[in-house]
Design an enzyme around this catalytic site. Structure first.
Site: not given
Length: 431
Positions: A308, A366
């Site tokens: 991330h 995600d």
């Protein structure tokens, strides 16, 4: 607040200026450069604003190095495990967890505002059938200012409150109707006897010929997706909402601007990109090939859904989301879905590979949210609209906070100009 004993000195040529230093309740100190141009005649240069605090806020704190995400001081893991989305909405909007009476009142107000103005149905029908649901949402949310005139005055505190409730309440209805419209099915109206997540799932998957009974595991998983995406500090879409708000724009226009920004594949489209990658891999036997490509620094391929930009250690939202993903896959199975088979095996191989653990490239929120939404039956085109639905409360909380800020000014970033200096116009016959 500013620490009057602490300043930063900046020397430019033979001039030295002293700048105040602010010390937050958490995070690094911040140098106040508001008077820098007046004192030294220079601006700072920070593409992407990655080293610039654009505001002060009490809503959300992120420490990417330590994997920390706090809403009003509460860790996101605890909220996702012990709370539910509408309670987190209340926390973000009002600053404290609600009492039982306060929560009941808040849930009633949201539930009783889920219907859309009936004339808005005509607005949906103005789009092509193959319109992307995000395009529909940008248009419909922006058009709400044409239907709800009694909640567009940003200087009226009560109208701001009404607009906040309306947006949180109606966004699931708008997202579900955008989905129904693109697949050619009739709209399903909300029901006041269902909770927030269950209502959304039913509006997406019920049809007049057969009702959709929501499984509690799926409802809980959807509620967690909403909770884990509710706010994420000053990201691109939140900053867009704040920038639009700084001009005095109405709340519906501001949220529509946030939705438009979220639509970008580098922001809200991450879980969609992850699923598209899994479909590209195709079958579990091809996973070693793609893992090898991900390790090859000369290959542009990257594993989507791993690591991330903000979290340099691990994504604190991923742990809870993984639990929900496991529960959903156990309920629905993966035997007949090759994409989910690839996802489960890719997760296993990546977690066992030292290359990914050494580089802190763990599956993020995600990756798992994409798996859950795929298993539930959502097309990838609906992933970002669901993200927008969940993030609405964060945008509204930031919008309300900014309007109450006595330091509010219209946003006006500076630039490093590298173009031509002044030159004279040449008549066309002489060019």
């Amino acid at each position: 607040m500013a620490d009057e004993t602490k300043t930063a000195k900046l020397t430019i040529g033979d001039k030295t200026v002293e700048l105040p230093v602010f010390t937050p309740t958490a995070g690094p100190d911040v140098i106040d450069i508001r008077k820098l141009y007046g004192q030294a005649g220079v601006f700072t240069y920070d593409p992407g604003f990655t080293s610039t605090a654009s505001c002060d806020s009490t809503i959300t704190f992120i420490d990417g190095d330590e994997g920390v995400l706090l809403h009003r001081g509460y860790p996101i893991g605890e909220l996702a495990e012990k709370s539910h989305y509408l309670e987190v909405c209340y926390l973000l909007l009002y600053g404290e967890l609600p009492s039982p009476t306060e929560l009941e009142d808040f849930e009633d107000r949201v539930t009783n505002h889920t219907m859309l103005h009936e004339q808005m149905m005509n607005f949906f029908r103005g789009f092509r059938r193959d319109a992307h649901p995000m395009a529909v949402m940008v248009g419909v949310v922006g058009a709400m200012s044409a239907f709800y005139h009694d909640s567009t005055d940003i200087n009226d505190e009560w109208q701001r409150e009404v607009a906040s409730i309306r947006l949180i309440a109606k966004m699931p209805t708008i997202a579900a109707m955008a989905y129904k419209y693109t697949i050619g099915q009739p709209f399903v109206y909300p029901r006041n006897d269902l909770d927030y997540a269950s209502n959304f799932l039913r509006m997406c998957f019920a049809v007049p010929a057969e009702d959709y009974v929501v499984d509690p595991i799926l409802s809980r998983a959807m509620d967690r997706i909403f909770t884990l995406h509710a706010d994420h500090e000053q990201n691109a879409s939140t900053s867009t909402v704040r920038l639009a708000s700084s001009s005095g724009a109405n709340p519906f226009a501001c949220i529509a601007a946030g939705i438009a920004c979220l639509w970008g594949p580098a922001h809200g489209g991450a879980n969609q990109a992850c699923l598209e990658m899994l479909k590209e891999i195709g079958t579990p036997d091809r996973i070693p090939e793609y893992i090898a490509r991900a390790k090859d620094k000369d290959d542009p391929f990257r594993l989507m859904g791993f690591g991330h930009r903000v979290y340099k250690n691990f994504d604190p939202r991923a742990t809870v989301m993984k639990q929900s993903a496991d529960e959903v896959l156990e309920l629905l199975g993966v035997e007949n879905n090759p994409t989910l088979q690839v996802a489960k095996e890719l997760e296993k191989q990546a977690l066992e590979d030292p290359y990914f653990s050494d580089k802190k490239l763990f599956p993020n929120v995600d990756f798992y949210s994409g798996i859950i939404l795929e298993a539930m039956g959502f097309p990838t085109s609906m992933f970002t609209p669901i993200f927008a639905l969940a993030r609405t409360v964060g945008w509204i909380s930031q919008w309300k906070e900014q309007l109450n800020d006595p330091q509010l000014k219209i946003g006006r970033p500076r630039q490093l100009y590298l173009g031509e200096t002044q030159r004279s116009y040449t008549d066309i016959e002489n060019r």
